[in-house]
Design a protein around this motif. Structure first.
Motif, mmCIF file in Angstrom:
data_model
loop_
_atom_site.group_PDB
_atom_site.id
_atom_site.type_symbol
_atom_site.label_atom_id
_atom_site.label_comp_id
_atom_site.label_asym_id
_atom_site.label_seq_id
_atom_site.Cartn_x
_atom_site.Cartn_y
_atom_site.Cartn_z
ATOM 1 N N PRO A 174 1.011 29.277 -0.564
ATOM 2 C CA PRO A 174 1.421 28.222 0.370
ATOM 3 C C PRO A 174 0.230 27.602 1.103
ATOM 4 C CG PRO A 174 2.533 30.315 0.852
ATOM 5 C CD PRO A 174 1.498 30.588 -0.185
ATOM 6 N N THR A 175 0.371 26.326 1.417
ATOM 7 C CA THR A 175 -0.662 25.614 2.162
ATOM 8 C C THR A 175 -0.734 26.136 3.584
ATOM 9 O OG1 THR A 175 -0.112 23.638 0.888
ATOM 10 C CG2 THR A 175 -1.469 23.329 2.860
ATOM 11 N N MET A 176 -1.937 26.509 4.016
ATOM 12 C CA MET A 176 -2.177 26.921 5.406
ATOM 13 C C MET A 176 -2.660 25.740 6.234
ATOM 14 S SD MET A 176 -4.167 30.588 5.012
ATOM 15 C CE MET A 176 -5.176 30.203 6.386
ATOM 16 N N ASP A 177 -3.561 24.982 5.644
ATOM 17 C CA ASP A 177 -4.206 23.893 6.372
ATOM 18 C C ASP A 177 -4.622 22.826 5.372
ATOM 19 O OD1 ASP A 177 -5.470 22.731 8.735
ATOM 20 O OD2 ASP A 177 -7.366 23.235 7.769
ATOM 21 N N LEU A 178 -4.434 21.574 5.760
ATOM 22 C CA LEU A 178 -4.823 20.453 4.916
ATOM 23 C C LEU A 178 -5.352 19.355 5.817
ATOM 24 C CD1 LEU A 178 -4.718 18.913 2.121
ATOM 25 C CD2 LEU A 178 -2.438 18.188 2.808
ATOM 26 N N ARG A 179 -6.554 18.916 5.532
ATOM 27 C CA ARG A 179 -7.143 17.807 6.292
ATOM 28 C C ARG A 179 -7.535 16.716 5.323
ATOM 29 N NH1 ARG A 179 -12.867 17.665 8.218
ATOM 30 N NH2 ARG A 179 -13.000 15.472 7.831
ATOM 31 N N ILE A 180 -7.154 15.498 5.660
ATOM 32 C CA ILE A 180 -7.445 14.366 4.785
ATOM 33 C C ILE A 180 -8.264 13.329 5.533
ATOM 34 C CG2 ILE A 180 -6.451 12.480 3.433
ATOM 35 C CD1 ILE A 180 -4.081 14.263 2.870
ATOM 36 N N ASP A 181 -9.296 12.847 4.881
ATOM 37 C CA ASP A 181 -10.085 11.728 5.377
ATOM 38 C C ASP A 181 -9.742 10.521 4.507
ATOM 39 O OD1 ASP A 181 -11.444 13.238 7.292
ATOM 40 O OD2 ASP A 181 -12.978 13.852 5.862
ATOM 41 N N TYR A 182 -9.038 9.559 5.095
ATOM 42 C CA TYR A 182 -8.686 8.335 4.381
ATOM 43 C C TYR A 182 -9.887 7.401 4.425
ATOM 44 C CZ TYR A 182 -3.942 10.094 4.573
ATOM 45 O OH TYR A 182 -2.826 10.867 4.428
ATOM 46 N N MET A 183 -10.378 7.021 3.262
ATOM 47 C CA MET A 183 -11.569 6.186 3.171
ATOM 48 C C MET A 183 -11.228 4.697 3.086
ATOM 49 S SD MET A 183 -13.336 8.892 3.308
ATOM 50 C CE MET A 183 -14.819 8.069 3.680
ATOM 51 N N VAL A 237 0.844 -1.202 0.000
ATOM 52 C CA VAL A 237 0.000 0.000 0.000
ATOM 53 C C VAL A 237 0.878 1.252 0.000
ATOM 54 C CG1 VAL A 237 -1.709 1.318 1.340
ATOM 55 C CG2 VAL A 237 -1.923 -1.158 1.126
ATOM 56 N N ILE A 238 0.490 2.229 -0.803
ATOM 57 C CA ILE A 238 1.208 3.502 -0.896
ATOM 58 C C ILE A 238 1.191 4.192 0.463
ATOM 59 C CG2 ILE A 238 1.058 5.836 -1.867
ATOM 60 C CD1 ILE A 238 0.321 4.613 -4.506
ATOM 61 N N HIS A 239 2.301 4.800 0.813
ATOM 62 C CA HIS A 239 2.450 5.534 2.078
ATOM 63 C C HIS A 239 1.478 6.713 2.133
ATOM 64 C CE1 HIS A 239 4.315 8.029 5.166
ATOM 65 N NE2 HIS A 239 4.959 6.943 5.563
ATOM 66 N N GLY A 240 0.904 6.950 3.304
ATOM 67 C CA GLY A 240 -0.032 8.058 3.487
ATOM 68 C C GLY A 240 0.574 9.410 3.174
ATOM 69 N N GLY A 241 1.866 9.574 3.406
ATOM 70 C CA GLY A 241 2.540 10.838 3.092
ATOM 71 C C GLY A 241 2.581 11.112 1.597
ATOM 72 N N VAL A 242 2.676 10.057 0.805
ATOM 73 C CA VAL A 242 2.656 10.201 -0.649
ATOM 74 C C VAL A 242 1.280 10.696 -1.085
ATOM 75 C CG1 VAL A 242 2.778 8.934 -2.836
ATOM 76 C CG2 VAL A 242 4.436 8.454 -1.026
ATOM 77 N N LEU A 243 0.246 10.102 -0.531
ATOM 78 C CA LEU A 243 -1.122 10.512 -0.846
ATOM 79 C C LEU A 243 -1.374 11.956 -0.409
ATOM 80 C CD1 LEU A 243 -3.730 9.431 -2.084
ATOM 81 C CD2 LEU A 243 -4.359 8.611 0.166
ATOM 82 N N THR A 244 -0.861 12.310 0.749
ATOM 83 C CA THR A 244 -0.990 13.679 1.252
ATOM 84 C C THR A 244 -0.319 14.663 0.303
ATOM 85 O OG1 THR A 244 -1.078 12.922 3.551
ATOM 86 C CG2 THR A 244 -0.418 15.213 3.184
ATOM 87 N N THR A 245 0.893 14.348 -0.116
ATOM 88 C CA THR A 245 1.624 15.222 -1.041
ATOM 89 C C THR A 245 0.876 15.365 -2.357
ATOM 90 O OG1 THR A 245 3.734 14.610 -0.045
ATOM 91 C CG2 THR A 245 3.808 15.526 -2.273
ATOM 92 N N MET A 246 0.329 14.275 -2.837
ATOM 93 C CA MET A 246 -0.414 14.295 -4.096
ATOM 94 C C MET A 246 -1.628 15.221 -4.012
ATOM 95 S SD MET A 246 -2.149 11.020 -5.908
ATOM 96 C CE MET A 246 -2.717 11.057 -7.587
ATOM 97 N N LEU A 247 -2.402 15.082 -2.941
ATOM 98 C CA LEU A 247 -3.597 15.918 -2.787
ATOM 99 C C LEU A 247 -3.235 17.384 -2.557
ATOM 100 C CD1 LEU A 247 -5.761 13.455 -0.709
ATOM 101 C CD2 LEU A 247 -6.407 14.458 -2.917
ATOM 102 N N PRO A 294 -13.673 6.515 -3.534
ATOM 103 C CA PRO A 294 -12.459 7.282 -3.213
ATOM 104 C C PRO A 294 -11.518 6.556 -2.258
ATOM 105 C CG PRO A 294 -14.316 8.115 -1.974
ATOM 106 C CD PRO A 294 -14.873 7.079 -2.920
ATOM 107 N N VAL A 295 -10.253 6.867 -2.421
ATOM 108 C CA VAL A 295 -9.232 6.429 -1.469
ATOM 109 C C VAL A 295 -9.180 7.452 -0.333
ATOM 110 C CG1 VAL A 295 -6.744 6.045 -1.153
ATOM 111 C CG2 VAL A 295 -7.913 5.164 -3.198
ATOM 112 N N ALA A 296 -9.328 8.733 -0.688
ATOM 113 C CA ALA A 296 -9.287 9.799 0.323
ATOM 114 C C ALA A 296 -9.958 11.055 -0.210
ATOM 115 C CB ALA A 296 -7.843 10.106 0.706
#
Length: 169
Positions: A89-98, A60-70, A135-137
Motif C-alpha cells: 500500500p501507498t504510504m506517501d506520494l508527492r507530485i511535482d506538476y511541471m 486538460v486531464i484532471h490532476g487526480g487522474v495523473l496522481t492515480t496513474m503515477l 515531463p508533465v509531472a
C-alpha cells in the motif's frame, strides 16, 4: 526475469489483469494500459479521453487522474523489485506538476524502485507525453511492506493468478 523468478511477460499479464479485472473500478474506468515491465520498473500508458478532463474549457486531464496513474505505476514497480510479489500500500506520494498535460495526447508514466528495505519501498516516477525530457509531472512515493505472513498469503494468490495465464506467449 524478475527477482521472484517471474518472467517480464507474466508480470505484465498480472498487471494487465489487475487493471482490467473489476470493470467498475478506477483502473478500468481510466483506461490504463501496461506498456513495459522491467526489473524494478514499470511503464504505463493512458490514452487521452474526455472522461479524464478536469477543466472542460481547456481539455486538460484532471490532476487526480495523473496522481492515480503515477501511484499505480510506482506501486506496480514495487512488485518487480521483490523476491516474491507483494501488495504494497501507498504510504506517501508527492507530485511535482511541471506543466499541464496536453489535451488530446496520450500520457505515459514510468515508475522505478530505487531502494527496498524491510518495511518500506522507495520509488520515483515521471509522467510525460512523447519525451521524458519534457515531463508533465515527477513523483516520489513510498510503499509499505505488509507483515510477512500476510505478504506470503498475497504472494500465493498472485502466483495462482500468474500460473493461470498458461504458457508464455
Amino acid at each position: 526475469m524478475l527477482k521472484s523468478g517471474i518472467s517480464f511477460e507474466k508480470a505484465k499479464q498480472l498487471f494487465e489483469f489487475m487493471v482490467s479485472f473489476n470493470k467498475g473500478d478506477h483502473f478500468h474506468r481510466l483506461g490504463l494500459a501496461i506498456e513495459a515491465v522491467g526489473d524494478g520498473r514499470v511503464t504505463v500508458k493512458l490514452p487521452w479521453g474526455e472522461h479524464l478532463v478536469g477543466n472542460p474549457d481547456t481539455g486538460v486531464i484532471h490532476g487526480g487522474v495523473l496522481t492515480t496513474m503515477l501511484d499505480t505505476c510506482c506501486g506496480f514497480a514495487t512488485c518487480t523489485a521483490l523476491e516474491e510479489p507483494e501488495l504494497c500500500p501507498t504510504m506517501d506520494l508527492r507530485i511535482d506538476y511541471m506543466r499541464p498535460a496536453t489535451p488530446g495526447q496520450t500520457l505515459y508514466a514510468e515508475g522505478e524502485v530505487y531502494k527496498v528495505t524491510e518495511h518500506v519501498i522507495f520509488t520515483r516516477g515521471v509522467a510525460y507525453h512523447d519525451d521524458k525530457d519534457k515531463p508533465v509531472a515527477y513523483c516520489v512515493a513510498n510503499f509499505s511492506r505488509l507483515d510477512k505472513a500476510i505478504a506470503s498469503q498475497v504472494a500465493q494468490q498472485f502466483r495462482a493468478v500468474i500460473d493461470s495465464f498458461g504458457a508464455e506467449s
